[in-house]
Enzyme design. Structure first.
Site, PDB file in Angstrom:
ATOM      1  N   PHE A 132       0.848  -1.190   0.000  1.00 38.60           N
ATOM      2  CA  PHE A 132       0.000   0.000   0.000  1.00 38.60           C
ATOM      3  C   PHE A 132       0.895   1.256   0.000  1.00 38.60           C
ATOM      4  O   PHE A 132       1.931   1.278   0.660  1.00 38.60           O
ATOM      5  CB  PHE A 132      -0.880  -0.051   1.253  1.00 38.60           C
ATOM      6  N   ASP A 209       1.727  -5.473   8.253  1.00 42.33           N
ATOM      7  CA  ASP A 209       0.579  -4.588   8.121  1.00 42.33           C
ATOM      8  C   ASP A 209      -0.666  -5.475   7.985  1.00 42.33           C
ATOM      9  O   ASP A 209      -0.772  -6.252   7.031  1.00 42.33           O
ATOM     10  CB  ASP A 209       0.755  -3.686   6.888  1.00 42.33           C
ATOM     11  N   TYR A 234     -10.980   0.877  10.551  1.00 46.92           N
ATOM     12  CA  TYR A 234     -12.196   1.316   9.843  1.00 46.92           C
ATOM     13  C   TYR A 234     -12.571   0.380   8.709  1.00 46.92           C
ATOM     14  O   TYR A 234     -13.544   0.612   8.028  1.00 46.92           O
ATOM     15  CB  TYR A 234     -12.046   2.762   9.334  1.00 46.92           C
ATOM     16  N   LYS A 235     -11.758  -0.671   8.483  1.00 46.95           N
ATOM     17  CA  LYS A 235     -12.084  -1.640   7.430  1.00 46.95           C
ATOM     18  C   LYS A 235     -12.978  -2.724   8.032  1.00 46.95           C
ATOM     19  O   LYS A 235     -14.148  -2.480   8.277  1.00 46.95           O
ATOM     20  CB  LYS A 235     -10.794  -2.155   6.790  1.00 46.95           C
ATOM     21  N   ARG A 382     -12.537  -3.828  -7.150  1.00 48.10           N
ATOM     22  CA  ARG A 382     -12.263  -4.667  -5.994  1.00 48.10           C
ATOM     23  C   ARG A 382     -13.572  -4.949  -5.271  1.00 48.10           C
ATOM     24  O   ARG A 382     -14.323  -4.026  -4.961  1.00 48.10           O
ATOM     25  CB  ARG A 382     -11.298  -3.905  -5.080  1.00 48.10           C
TER      26      ARG A 382
HETATM   27  C1  LIG Z   1      -5.994   1.056   4.502  1.00 42.66           C
HETATM   28  C2  LIG Z   1      -4.541   0.820   4.607  1.00 42.66           C
HETATM   29  C3  LIG Z   1      -3.709   1.741   5.236  1.00 42.66           C
HETATM   30  C4  LIG Z   1      -4.295   3.027   5.742  1.00 42.66           C
HETATM   31  O1  LIG Z   1      -3.451   3.848   6.435  1.00 42.66           O
HETATM   32  P1  LIG Z   1      -4.096   5.149   7.152  1.00 42.66           P
HETATM   33  O2  LIG Z   1      -3.015   5.728   7.918  1.00 42.66           O
HETATM   34  O3  LIG Z   1      -5.254   4.651   7.964  1.00 42.66           O
HETATM   35  O4  LIG Z   1      -4.622   6.034   6.065  1.00 42.66           O
HETATM   36  C5  LIG Z   1      -2.364   1.418   5.376  1.00 42.66           C
HETATM   37  N1  LIG Z   1      -1.873   0.252   4.903  1.00 42.66           N
HETATM   38  C6  LIG Z   1      -2.652  -0.654   4.262  1.00 42.66           C
HETATM   39  C7  LIG Z   1      -2.083  -1.936   3.775  1.00 42.66           C
HETATM   40  C8  LIG Z   1      -4.008  -0.383   4.089  1.00 42.66           C
HETATM   41  O5  LIG Z   1      -4.786  -1.244   3.453  1.00 42.66           O
END
Ligand SMILES: *Cc1c(COP(=O)(O)O)cnc(C)c1O
Length: 413
Positions: A132, A209, A234-235, A382
């Site tokens: 990401f 992560d 939040y996911k 997705r």
């Molecule tokens: C959603 C997501 C993030 C989000 O990071 P934020 O700091 O909450 O914006 C980070 N890493 C991965 C792999 C994600 O899917």
């Protein structure tokens, strides 16, 4: 019987025997006719009705009634208390190793920075090319800050990191490896236990992560010997837009020094002492005042995951993604769409990605009608299937609408 009718019959059968089907009704908007299919719960989970009440109570009775006394009456302990509960129901983590704080981005920075400082003399950090963006960007910043080299692990477009590819990429100069357990685009599920072993055998630390795992894919952080992990809430934890993230620091690593030395992570926050002394235990990874309103909604989802059981949630997740792939294979045949997620259920998280050159414009049109998948560059639709809030019939409705949209925009041969 048409192919669609057959799929519809199967979706109703699957919903009928789904032991978790009843949980869907607990979410706000589950049967909103304006949103026939919500397939983006892996980006922003739906709110629980119970959270609506909880946030209201917190504002009126907690904040409005107890005022600043609230801090002593539980708010200050909430980050660790929720961390323990999350660790217990979804992460395989014993108490005192998880804490809710900051955003994933900030926690990634704090833990990665602490990890490289704990490996002096090693100058390389390994991260996968398809990780990401925030993970890649944070590590680019740390490399520049600390004079380190980044090694980019190349991963297949429809796959992710494997123990073999990681073994070939780490060496005696590797300080840290950062990977996602579930790849955000392909949905590839990495072998966390094996990769952690490979990384630790090289002498490096491993930071996972878990943004796309927590709440949908079970992990055993303690049993698998994981060093460090972060994830968002939040996911699949339905904490709401911008809800704070969480970190796991194995008890044996809690002497690590994180770089954002704030008062809440200090030994005695209300002692107001001169000179930072870190707290003992997981609290030293906190920095500033905890976001109490932001932590409200995730409490109901964490409790619900505990009730449903993360094992049963994973079973439904696999059934949902398997069914979604069957629907994609049947209804999207001939549209030029290609599924780019692993076919083996044990190598797949809770989402499925389909590539199509018309994905971007199709997604815009679908959103207008309340058919809500996710779009990810360069051309992926997705389907994020949140197990407790998604039904099989909803998957069919969504994918059938996607098929119709893509058929209309398919390049003619
Ligand atoms: C959603 C997501 C993030 C989000 O990071 P934020 O700091 O909450 O914006 C980070 N890493 C991965 C792999 C994600 O899917």
């Amino acid at each position: 019987m048409s192919a669609y009718d057959e799929l519809l019959g199967r979706s109703r059968q699957l919903d009928g025997k789904d032991p978790l089907a009843g949980y869907r009704q607990l979410f706000v908007g589950a049967d909103d006719p304006q949103v026939p299919a919500y397939l983006d719960g892996n980006s922003l989970g739906r709110p629980l009705q119970a959270s609506v009440e909880r946030v209201r109570d917190l504002m009126v009775q907690g904040w409005g009634g107890r005022l600043i006394r609230g801090w002593d009456e539980g708010w200050l302990d909430l980050p660790q208390q929720l961390g323990d509960e999350l660790g217990r129901v979804a992460l395989g983590a014993g108490p005192g190793q998880c804490i809710v704080a900051d955003s994933t981005t900030v926690l990634l920075y704090k833990l990665a920075r602490a990890a490289v400082a704990a490996r002096p003399g090693r100058h390389r950090v390994l991260v996968d090319r398809d990780n990401f963006p925030t993970d890649r960007y944070v590590l680019e910043g740390i490399a520049a800050e600390c004079g380190l080299e980044l090694d980019w692990l190349q991963v297949p477009y429809d796959g992710g990191a494997e123990p073999k590819s990681v073994r070939a990429a780490v060496g005696p100069d590797t300080a840290l490896v950062v990977l996602s357990h579930v790849a955000y685009r392909s949905g590839h599920l990495a072998d966390m236990r094996a990769i952690t072993e490979v990384v630790q055998a090289s002498g490096a630390l491993m930071l996972w992560d878990l943004c796309h795992s927590a709440g949908a894919v079970p992990v055993e952080l303690d049993a698998w010997g994981v060093d460090l992990a972060v994830g968002c809430s939040y996911k699949y934890l339905n904490g709401g837009p911008g809800a704070p993230a969480w970190a796991y620091v194995r008890s044996t690593h809690q002497q690590l020094a994180q770089p954002i030395q704030g008062w809440i992570g200090s030994r005695d926050p209300f002692g107001m002492e001169q000179g930072y002394q870190p707290a003992e235990g997981i609290r030293r990874f906190a920095s500033g005042t905890p976001p109490i309103i932001g932590m409200a909604a995730m409490q109901d989802m964490i409790a619900l995951i505990g009730r449903a059981g993360i094992g049963a949630i994973r079973e439904k997740s696999i059934a949902l993604t398997s069914y979604a792939l069957d629907v994609v294979d049947t209804l999207l045949a001939g549209t030029g769409a290609v599924a780019t997620s692993p076919r083996e259920p044990e190598r797949r998280g809770s989402h499925v990605t389909i590539d199509h050159p018309g994905a971007r414009t199709a997604t815009v049109r679908l959103w207008e009608r309340g058919i809500i998948p996710d779009y990810r560059n360069p051309c992926g639709i997705r389907l994020g299937l949140s197990p407790l809030s998604t039904s099989f019939e909803e998957v069919l409705r969504g994918v059938a609408a996607i098929a119709a949209e893509l058929a209309g925009s398919a390049p003619r041969a």
